[in-house]
Design a protein around this motif. Structure first.
Motif, mmCIF file in Angstrom:
data_model
loop_
_atom_site.group_PDB
_atom_site.id
_atom_site.type_symbol
_atom_site.label_atom_id
_atom_site.label_comp_id
_atom_site.label_asym_id
_atom_site.label_seq_id
_atom_site.Cartn_x
_atom_site.Cartn_y
_atom_site.Cartn_z
ATOM 1 N N SER A 11 0.834 -1.203 0.000
ATOM 2 C CA SER A 11 0.000 0.000 0.000
ATOM 3 C C SER A 11 0.867 1.251 0.000
ATOM 4 N N ASN A 12 0.297 2.312 -0.544
ATOM 5 C CA ASN A 12 1.023 3.579 -0.623
ATOM 6 C C ASN A 12 1.402 4.098 0.759
ATOM 7 N N SER A 13 0.513 3.860 1.725
ATOM 8 C CA SER A 13 0.799 4.384 3.060
ATOM 9 C C SER A 13 2.027 3.693 3.661
ATOM 10 N N GLU A 14 2.168 2.391 3.408
ATOM 11 C CA GLU A 14 3.335 1.681 3.924
ATOM 12 C C GLU A 14 4.614 2.224 3.299
ATOM 13 N N LYS A 16 5.128 5.145 1.902
ATOM 14 C CA LYS A 16 5.395 6.525 2.309
ATOM 15 C C LYS A 16 5.981 6.561 3.717
ATOM 16 N N PHE A 17 5.379 5.758 4.582
ATOM 17 C CA PHE A 17 5.814 5.742 5.976
ATOM 18 C C PHE A 17 7.256 5.219 6.103
ATOM 19 N N LYS A 20 9.695 7.808 4.772
ATOM 20 C CA LYS A 20 9.747 8.923 5.710
ATOM 21 C C LYS A 20 10.635 8.571 6.901
ATOM 22 N N LYS A 384 -11.259 9.626 9.139
ATOM 23 C CA LYS A 384 -12.190 10.388 8.332
ATOM 24 C C LYS A 384 -11.969 10.043 6.857
ATOM 25 N N SER B 150 -6.347 7.673 4.595
ATOM 26 C CA SER B 150 -5.272 8.571 4.156
ATOM 27 C C SER B 150 -3.968 7.810 3.948
ATOM 28 N N ASN B 151 -3.137 8.325 3.056
ATOM 29 C CA ASN B 151 -1.849 7.687 2.778
ATOM 30 C C ASN B 151 -0.790 8.019 3.816
ATOM 31 N N ASP B 152 -1.167 8.851 4.792
ATOM 32 C CA ASP B 152 -0.170 9.268 5.776
ATOM 33 C C ASP B 152 0.089 8.216 6.849
ATOM 34 N N GLY B 153 -0.878 7.333 7.014
ATOM 35 C CA GLY B 153 -0.734 6.385 8.116
ATOM 36 C C GLY B 153 0.144 5.211 7.774
ATOM 37 N N PHE B 154 -0.111 4.112 8.436
ATOM 38 C CA PHE B 154 0.648 2.887 8.164
ATOM 39 C C PHE B 154 -0.300 1.700 8.256
ATOM 40 N N TRP B 194 -5.054 -0.205 10.013
ATOM 41 C CA TRP B 194 -4.469 1.050 9.549
ATOM 42 C C TRP B 194 -4.366 1.969 10.747
#
Lengths: 418, 231
Positions: A11-14, A16-17, A20, A384, B150-154, B194
């Motif tokens: 996933s993109n979130s993984e 990105k995290f 980072k 949200k 959101s893509n900010d999380g993990f 998530w």
């Protein structure tokens, strides 16, 4: 068709995290960049049966032998075959019965490291020139895939080969007699040197190099660098997979690090075999059923240590599980001792060290976020969902992008609790 | 003779079952024993559980998720094919999620979803022979808490048992964590979780906590004790 269907998507979130965190010199499991996961080597009841775990990656290797005719090109040499299999037991996206591209690559890298480096003395496997030689086969089964199969498999294959003993064979000119283990003592393999694969993941074209990548790190990385090296710092194979232009300096530097690591791993393999031999000569009970039970008895680390990382009192912070290596630079912890005046390094054995804060009075972790002034808990059940609605049809009258303001609809449900 | 709370293995037979007006409800891991009436056959390894008056199920530490209608899951979008999003929810087959199954979406107005995005969705349909189907709206066409995350999380994977126990309202773990720092969390019963927080340090701490909690899965009392000490 099926293989496309079951490819792992990260996933993109993984992604990105992870990136980072790399920028902050942090890895998700709290390891330093040069730190490897813990290696455990265990032997089964049979000769040449070896189980190795590298963190959560688990591999089982079994060596078997049979008598064959030698290859006509090499009439006085035995045959060594290495066969690595990726079964669905390791990861759901692996297929049974079919060699995937990854399996072929791993197999070749293992062969390069063990076979092409001439680590095993094949001439000692010859029974009668041109007629009969031993064919040694190493079956490597991956039991769980949590990243870096290659390192784990190479340790398992090497340890299994070093542990293996073949039955003795005598010949009366015409017939060959294979003696059972009871009749004559079995014969061990002749191993010239112990090469192991050490894998590094390369991120951002060489800006970050991570030792022993996990599954997620492997998936996000640009490339991987596998170095086959033995305890005498002799290179036995080098492979760069993926896209990254590494400078020669960097490769040499990484190679040196790998050599240091290889020496540790080889020592560990030798110690494990020594321990197993001791057990066998003492006639202790053998087999995995024994070691599995031992595992359960190991006390689990306390949850409070983990939860207590946020406590501002720092009452239990002296425990060993402090993951304060976070802000450390790339250097190995042991070497960068002096950078941290308020802490000391304690070796926990097996190439692991823990950073222990000297000053217990100072809070290690502070309660973050200034919102918790009134001590209330913001207990957000679900995130949200911000839905950006886009017009896909460009023919329509309005071709602007409309973003539904998610703030107006308070999707966030907050529970206030005392 | 197996009792409630015993550890069972596939093939075990459970006798003397309780029923209400001749009806017994079977949960996961159990099926009717065809050879002998009024007995049950165990199909997975785990602890036999019972709820008054007539519900039986097996609680095992499974990692593989089997879709069930109405489950709230977290999934990763794997492929976009026309109006359908293929979503990985950890089951044997990918689940399908229609682009039109988002709040306010029409044929022309579609949500902005990319491959690799994480969605929190509900299983509309789950059958053994059919592809599981997801939706991000309820029966009133409202998103509620569902939708794109959101893509900010993990995104992390935990065992199904841990996911279930975290969703238990009496589990103090999430509340205790909430007292330490604010965070957002979406727990899918498929074992995908998530998390998001203000700083990546907090997210890392969450990951670590769930990893440790995984080891204490069978010891709920211990988790509760630790939480009580710290709060």
């Amino acid at each position: 068709m099926m293989s496309n269907l079951r490819k792992i998507t990260i996933s993109n979130s993984e992604k990105k995290f992870l990136i980072k965190n790399l920028a902050e010199w942090t890895r998700l499991d709290g390891r330093a960049f040069d730190e490897f996961r813990e290696v455990e080597i265990e032997f089964g009841k049979d000769w040449g049966c070896c189980y190795v775990s590298l963190g959560k990656t688990r591999v089982l290797a079994q060596v078997s032998s049979e008598i064959q005719q030698p290859k006509s090109s090499r009439p006085s040499e035995g045959i060594l075959n290495i066969n690595l299999e990726l079964n669905p037991i390791a990861a759901p996206n692996f297929e049974a019965g079919r060699q995937s591209e990854l399996a072929v690559q791993l197999n070749r890298l293992l062969e390069k490291c063990l076979k092409d480096s001439k680590a095993i003395d094949l001439e000692s496997l010859c029974i009668k020139m041109n007629e009969r030689v031993w064919a040694i086969r190493v079956d490597v089964n991956v039991l769980n895939h949590e990243g870096n199969i290659l390192d784990c498999a190479s340790i398992a294959a090497l340890a299994a080969l070093a542990h293996f003993r073949r039955p003795d064979v005598t010949s009366d000119g015409e017939e060959f007699i294979i003696h059972s283990y009871k009749q004559r003592d079995p014969i061990g393999m002749v191993i010239h040197h112990y090469p192991v694969c050490i894998t590094y993941s390369v991120f951002s074209g060489g800006a970050y190099i991570l030792a022993d990548p996990t599954l997620l790190e492997e998936g996000v990385a640009d490339a991987f660098l596998s170095i086959g090296v033995n305890a005498y710092k002799e290179l036995c194979g080098l492979h760069l997979g993926g896209k990254a232009d590494l400078s020669p300096d960097l490769i040499i530097k990484t190679g040196n690090k790998a050599a240091t690591r290889a020496a540790i791993v080889v020592q560990q393999i030798k110690d494990a075999i020594e321990k197993d031999n001791q057990k066998r000569s003492n006639k202790d009970e053998q087999g995995f059923h024994k070691t599995i039970l031992e595992d359960i008895e190991i006390p689990l680390e306390d949850l409070s240590i983990c939860l207590d990382q946020w406590s501002s009192k720092g009452k239990k912070n002296k425990k060993k599980k402090n993951k304060t290596e976070k802000n450390k630079p790339q250097e190995k912890i042991v070497t960068s001792e002096d950078n941290e005046p308020r802490s000391e390094v304690e070796s926990l054995g097996k190439g692991i060290a823990a950073l222990i804060p000297k000053d217990e009075g100072i809070a290690q972790w502070e309660v973050s976020g200034s919102e918790s002034e009134n001590d209330d808990v913001v207990y957000v059940e679900t995130p949200k969902p911000l839905v950006n609605l886009v017009f896909e049809d460009t023919d329509s009258e309005e071709d602007a992008v409309i973003v539904l303001n998610a703030d107006q609809k308070t999707n966030k449900k907050k529970k206030m609790k005392k | 003779m197996l009792k409630v709370g015993d550890f069972t293995l596939p093939g075990d037979i459970i006798e003397n079952i309780k029923s209400l007006r001749g009806v017994t409800v079977l949960g996961p891991g159990l099926r009717q024993n065809e050879e002998k009436p009024n007995t049950l056959c165990v199909t997975i390894a785990g602890t036999l559980s019972f709820k008054e008056p007539n519900t039986y199920w097996i609680e095992g530490n499974r990692k593989h998720y089997v879709p069930k209608k109405g489950d709230l899951v977290v999934g990763v979008v794997v492929k976009k094919a026309g109006d359908i999003l293929r979503t990985d929810i950890g089951s044997a087959e990918f689940a399908s999620l229609s682009m039109l199954a988002f709040e306010g979406a029409t044929k022309k107005l579609k949500p902005d979803v990319q491959v690799g995005d994480v969605v929190y969705a509900k299983l509309l349909n789950a059958h053994r022979e059919m592809e599981p189907e997801l939706v991000c709206i309820d029966s009133y066409y409202k998103a509620g808490k569902l939708g794109i995350l959101s893509n900010d999380g993990f995104l992390m994977n935990i065992s199904l048992t841990l996911a279930q126990s975290l969703l238990d309202i009496e589990n103090p773990l999430l509340r205790t964590l909430g007292k330490k720092f604010p965070y957002e969390i979406a727990i899918g019963v498929n074992g995908k979780v998530w998390v998001n927080s203000k700083t990546s340090k907090d997210v890392l701490n969450l990951i670590k906590t769930f990893e440790v909690a995984e080891k204490y899965i069978s010891d709920k009392k211990k988790i509760a004790d630790v939480c009580r000490q710290l709060s």
